[in-house]
Design a protein around this motif. Structure first.
Motif, PDB file in Angstrom:
ATOM      1  N   GLN A  66       0.854  -1.186   0.000  1.00  0.00           N
ATOM      2  CA  GLN A  66       0.000   0.000   0.000  1.00  0.00           C
ATOM      3  C   GLN A  66       0.896   1.245   0.000  1.00  0.00           C
ATOM      4  N   THR A  67       0.913   1.969  -1.113  1.00  0.00           N
ATOM      5  CA  THR A  67       1.799   3.129  -1.234  1.00  0.00           C
ATOM      6  C   THR A  67       1.087   4.434  -0.871  1.00  0.00           C
ATOM      7  N   ILE A  68      -0.238   4.415  -0.911  1.00  0.00           N
ATOM      8  CA  ILE A  68      -1.026   5.573  -0.440  1.00  0.00           C
ATOM      9  C   ILE A  68      -2.042   5.039   0.567  1.00  0.00           C
ATOM     10  N   GLN A  69      -1.967   5.586   1.797  1.00  0.00           N
ATOM     11  CA  GLN A  69      -2.817   5.043   2.864  1.00  0.00           C
ATOM     12  C   GLN A  69      -3.781   6.111   3.392  1.00  0.00           C
ATOM     13  N   ASP A  70      -5.025   5.938   3.103  1.00  0.00           N
ATOM     14  CA  ASP A  70      -6.085   6.810   3.653  1.00  0.00           C
ATOM     15  C   ASP A  70      -5.749   8.299   3.579  1.00  0.00           C
ATOM     16  N   VAL A  71      -5.382   8.754   2.405  1.00  0.00           N
ATOM     17  CA  VAL A  71      -5.065  10.176   2.231  1.00  0.00           C
ATOM     18  C   VAL A  71      -6.358  10.934   1.965  1.00  0.00           C
ATOM     19  N   ASN A  72      -6.575  11.966   2.749  1.00  0.00           N
ATOM     20  CA  ASN A  72      -7.779  12.782   2.597  1.00  0.00           C
ATOM     21  C   ASN A  72      -7.353  14.244   2.438  1.00  0.00           C
ATOM     22  N   LEU A  73      -7.584  14.805   1.273  1.00  0.00           N
ATOM     23  CA  LEU A  73      -7.141  16.186   1.013  1.00  0.00           C
ATOM     24  C   LEU A  73      -8.346  17.067   0.732  1.00  0.00           C
ATOM     25  N   ASP A  74      -8.219  18.328   1.138  1.00  0.00           N
ATOM     26  CA  ASP A  74      -9.250  19.308   0.808  1.00  0.00           C
ATOM     27  C   ASP A  74      -8.526  20.551   0.287  1.00  0.00           C
ATOM     28  N   LEU A  75      -8.560  20.711  -1.017  1.00  0.00           N
ATOM     29  CA  LEU A  75      -7.847  21.853  -1.619  1.00  0.00           C
ATOM     30  C   LEU A  75      -8.835  22.989  -1.851  1.00  0.00           C
ATOM     31  N   LYS A  76      -8.463  24.169  -1.344  1.00  0.00           N
ATOM     32  CA  LYS A  76      -9.351  25.333  -1.528  1.00  0.00           C
ATOM     33  C   LYS A  76      -9.097  25.954  -2.894  1.00  0.00           C
ATOM     34  N   ALA A  77     -10.153  26.409  -3.532  1.00  0.00           N
ATOM     35  CA  ALA A  77     -10.019  27.001  -4.868  1.00  0.00           C
ATOM     36  C   ALA A  77      -9.130  28.246  -4.809  1.00  0.00           C
ATOM     37  N   GLY A  78      -8.304  28.412  -5.837  1.00  0.00           N
ATOM     38  CA  GLY A  78      -7.463  29.598  -5.947  1.00  0.00           C
ATOM     39  C   GLY A  78      -6.312  29.630  -4.957  1.00  0.00           C
ATOM     40  N   THR A  79      -5.851  28.435  -4.545  1.00  0.00           N
ATOM     41  CA  THR A  79      -4.704  28.403  -3.618  1.00  0.00           C
ATOM     42  C   THR A  79      -3.544  27.634  -4.235  1.00  0.00           C
ATOM     43  N   LEU A  80      -2.378  27.919  -3.692  1.00  0.00           N
ATOM     44  CA  LEU A  80      -1.151  27.235  -4.133  1.00  0.00           C
ATOM     45  C   LEU A  80      -0.703  26.342  -2.980  1.00  0.00           C
ATOM     46  N   THR A  81      -0.707  25.046  -3.215  1.00  0.00           N
ATOM     47  CA  THR A  81      -0.397  24.096  -2.134  1.00  0.00           C
ATOM     48  C   THR A  81       0.837  23.279  -2.487  1.00  0.00           C
ATOM     49  N   ALA A  82       1.736  23.130  -1.519  1.00  0.00           N
ATOM     50  CA  ALA A  82       2.925  22.288  -1.733  1.00  0.00           C
ATOM     51  C   ALA A  82       2.664  20.904  -1.161  1.00  0.00           C
ATOM     52  N   LEU A  83       3.096  19.900  -1.927  1.00  0.00           N
ATOM     53  CA  LEU A  83       2.998  18.510  -1.459  1.00  0.00           C
ATOM     54  C   LEU A  83       4.433  18.026  -1.283  1.00  0.00           C
ATOM     55  N   VAL A  84       4.878  17.944  -0.034  1.00  0.00           N
ATOM     56  CA  VAL A  84       6.278  17.598   0.202  1.00  0.00           C
ATOM     57  C   VAL A  84       6.407  16.243   0.898  1.00  0.00           C
ATOM     58  N   GLY A  85       7.585  15.660   0.707  1.00  0.00           N
ATOM     59  CA  GLY A  85       7.830  14.358   1.329  1.00  0.00           C
ATOM     60  C   GLY A  85       9.088  13.757   0.737  1.00  0.00           C
ATOM     61  N   PRO A  86       9.637  12.747   1.405  1.00  0.00           N
ATOM     62  CA  PRO A  86      10.884  12.149   0.898  1.00  0.00           C
ATOM     63  C   PRO A  86      10.639  11.333  -0.363  1.00  0.00           C
ATOM     64  N   ASN A  87      11.729  10.875  -0.992  1.00  0.00           N
ATOM     65  CA  ASN A  87      11.598   9.994  -2.161  1.00  0.00           C
ATOM     66  C   ASN A  87      10.821   8.745  -1.765  1.00  0.00           C
ATOM     67  N   GLY A  88       9.916   8.327  -2.630  1.00  0.00           N
ATOM     68  CA  GLY A  88       9.137   7.123  -2.348  1.00  0.00           C
ATOM     69  C   GLY A  88       7.956   7.370  -1.426  1.00  0.00           C
ATOM     70  N   ALA A  89       7.693   8.659  -1.131  1.00  0.00           N
ATOM     71  CA  ALA A  89       6.588   8.973  -0.217  1.00  0.00           C
ATOM     72  C   ALA A  89       5.233   8.789  -0.882  1.00  0.00           C
ATOM     73  N   GLY A  90       5.226   8.739  -2.224  1.00  0.00           N
ATOM     74  CA  GLY A  90       3.965   8.564  -2.948  1.00  0.00           C
ATOM     75  C   GLY A  90       3.419   9.863  -3.529  1.00  0.00           C
ATOM     76  N   LYS A  91       4.277  10.879  -3.629  1.00  0.00           N
ATOM     77  CA  LYS A  91       3.799  12.187  -4.129  1.00  0.00           C
ATOM     78  C   LYS A  91       3.300  12.068  -5.574  1.00  0.00           C
ATOM     79  N   SER A  92       4.144  11.479  -6.441  1.00  0.00           N
ATOM     80  CA  SER A  92       3.750  11.339  -7.854  1.00  0.00           C
ATOM     81  C   SER A  92       2.527  10.442  -7.985  1.00  0.00           C
ATOM     82  N   THR A  93       2.515   9.362  -7.200  1.00  0.00           N
ATOM     83  CA  THR A  93       1.371   8.438  -7.248  1.00  0.00           C
ATOM     84  C   THR A  93       0.088   9.174  -6.896  1.00  0.00           C
ATOM     85  N   LEU A  94       0.161   9.998  -5.845  1.00  0.00           N
ATOM     86  CA  LEU A  94      -1.034  10.730  -5.419  1.00  0.00           C
ATOM     87  C   LEU A  94      -1.505  11.686  -6.525  1.00  0.00           C
TER      88      LEU A  94
END
Lengths: 217, 266
Positions: free
Chosen positions: A9-37
């Motif tokens: 399981q490379t992504i575990q129960d991720v729940n995101l709420d992105l507000k319209a018109g915002t700039l959000t950074a998704l950070v994490g180490p290599n293999g954290a699943g950023k690209s997968t997400l």
């Protein structure tokens, strides 16, 4: 959302709420699943659980490695490909306008392979802008580029957010660069922290213990 | 009925058409990083050709089916041996060539293996010409109807899939057309040498071309020149045209490499 690959399981129960018109950074180490997400959010991958609730189109600016930079194509032709991805034909941004936003108008007729890494990233961003989606996901747009180009890309992204576009940007940057974002999400297969850069920074001590000191400066 | 004095007209026309379509197909395959697949298909047509000739069937159909089976088998093995695709594809290539060679004595087929392997342009007939015209038409339809998709798939295949382009269908069509082109070229240069005609003209122009269209046009013009001159020299010097065209391809590549060293801006 959840996602499994080859039984892991490379992504575990991720729940995101992105507000319209915002700039959000998704950070994490290599293999954290950023690209997968990001791929899950855009629909390139299907999750094992969960769904994306979004009323608008979602575009993805891929990582550098996804593009064959040696392909015989000019900057203008490359940006035009973004136009053909667009589902919504209203409020059309012209190729020249997209190139102007990323400061590449003078390079329009140059071959893509003859540009520097930073210039290529700007062209990729222009192609993503051409799609004019409500949400734009960017997979490590600032990797392997010089600080001035990074600043320029961030300025363009901020401008897009001001105009109402919602941007989620995966990044390795943990330092002061985080201050450029409205929100920060720290991911390591699950969401470890989220909030404003200040709120996330306050949790950094704990995160350093969890994720290793190499992640944080 | 063609005047016997003009016997060379059919081989020359065939050589010129092959000179046009092989580099055009090569440009498509090289920019999509699938040139090894073309070489594999060139060799994979051999068992089908031998079977078709042994049972007095149309060699185009036999070669096409056999070439497609080879390509599909390679695609399947590629998924199993990710990161080691070249090894898997070369093994399939060798296996199909070996099978083709084995079938000749097994079926006691009246097949001139040397002609299939290295071509015999001077023996070209109107059936070869018709086959090549069909391949040219199929390639033209693909390029005219799906050019933008081909560019998208070449530069960003995942992006093309995400943009809901019919990537798999276009790739399959490209495989079928490659098989048709390769089978057409066998009379001219044979299954061993066709790869040179697919690659050399493209490699000469790939760095200087600013679009896939421009690369295809330049490569096709160079291929036309290579096949036309190869055919002419072969007739004058009484040499086999296929190997001569193969040698000219390498000479051209070496000349381009030398010129680039003298003038790096080229």
């Amino acid at each position: 959302m959840c996602f499994s690959y080859e039984g892991r399981q490379t992504i575990q129960d991720v729940n995101l709420d992105l507000k319209a018109g915002t700039l959000t950074a998704l950070v994490g180490p290599n293999g954290a699943g950023k690209s997968t997400l990001l791929h899950l959010l855009q629909g390139r991958l299907s999750g094992t659980k969960g769904h994306v609730d979004c009323q608008c189109e979602i575009a993805l600016m891929p990582q550098r490695a996804a593009i064959d930079w040696s392909f015989p194509i000019t900057v203008k032709q490359m940006v035009k490909l973004g136009q053909s991805c667009r589902a919504n034909h209203a409020n059309i941004l012209s190729i020249d306008e997209a190139l102007e936003r990323v400061g590449m108008v003078e390079m329009a007729s140059r071959r893509l392979s003859r540009l520097s890494g930073g210039q290529q990233q700007r062209v990729l961003l222009a192609r993503a802008l051409m799609q004019q989606t409500g949400v734009l996901l960017l997979d490590e747009p600032c990797s392997a580029i010089d600080p001035p180009t990074r600043e320029h890309l961030l300025t363009v992204m901020r401008q897009q957010a001001k105009e109402g576009q919602t941007l989620l940007v995966s990044s390795h940057d943990w330092g002061r660069a985080l201050d450029s974002y409205d929100q920060v999400i720290v991911l390591d297969q699950r969401v470890l922290a989220s909030g404003t850069p200040q709120q996330v920074r306050e949790k950094l001590t704990d995160l350093t213990c969890t994720m290793g000191s190499t992640c944080c400066d | 009925m063609i005047d016997p004095n003009f016997w060379w007209l059919t081989p020359l026309l065939l050589a010129l058409l092959i000179g046009l379509i092989c580099p055009t197909t090569g440009a498509l395959l090289i920019t999509q990083r699938r040139i090894l697949l073309a070489n594999l298909m060139a060799h994979s047509v051999l068992p089908g050709l031998v079977l078709a000739l042994a049972f007095e069937l149309d060699p185009t159909i036999g070669g096409l089916i056999s070439g497609l089976i080879g390509a599909l088998l390679a695609e399947k093995l590629n998924q199993q041996f990710k990161g080691r695709e070249e090894a898997a594809m070369n093994t399939v290539l060798a296996g199909f060539t070996a099978l083709g060679v084995l079938l000749v004595p097994l079926l006691q087929a009246r097949v001139d293996l040397e002609t299939i392997l290295f071509g015999d342009l001077l023996a070209a007939n109107s059936a070869d010409l018709i086959r090549t015209c069909i391949a040219t038409a199929a390639l033209s339809v693909l390029l005219l109807s799906r050019y933008e998709d081909l560019v998208f798939i070449g530069i960003d295949p995942d992006g093309a899939i995400a943009a809901k382009r019919p990537v798999n269908q276009i790739r399959f069509l490209a495989i079928v057309i490659t098989a048709l082109v390769v089978i057409s070229a066998i009379t001219a240069v044979g299954i061993v040498l066709v790869i040179a005609l697919l690659c050399a003209p493209v490699l000469v122009h790939i760095e200087a071309s600013s679009s896939l269209r421009s690369l295809m046009l330049r490569s096709a013009a160079t291929g036309l020149l290579l096949c036309g001159s190869g055919m002419t020299i072969a007739m004058v010097a009484d040499l086999p045209p296929g190997p001569l065209i193969g040698v000219l391809c390498v000479v051209l590549l070496l000349a381009k490499s030398t010129a680039s060293q003298w003038n790096p801006s080229n």
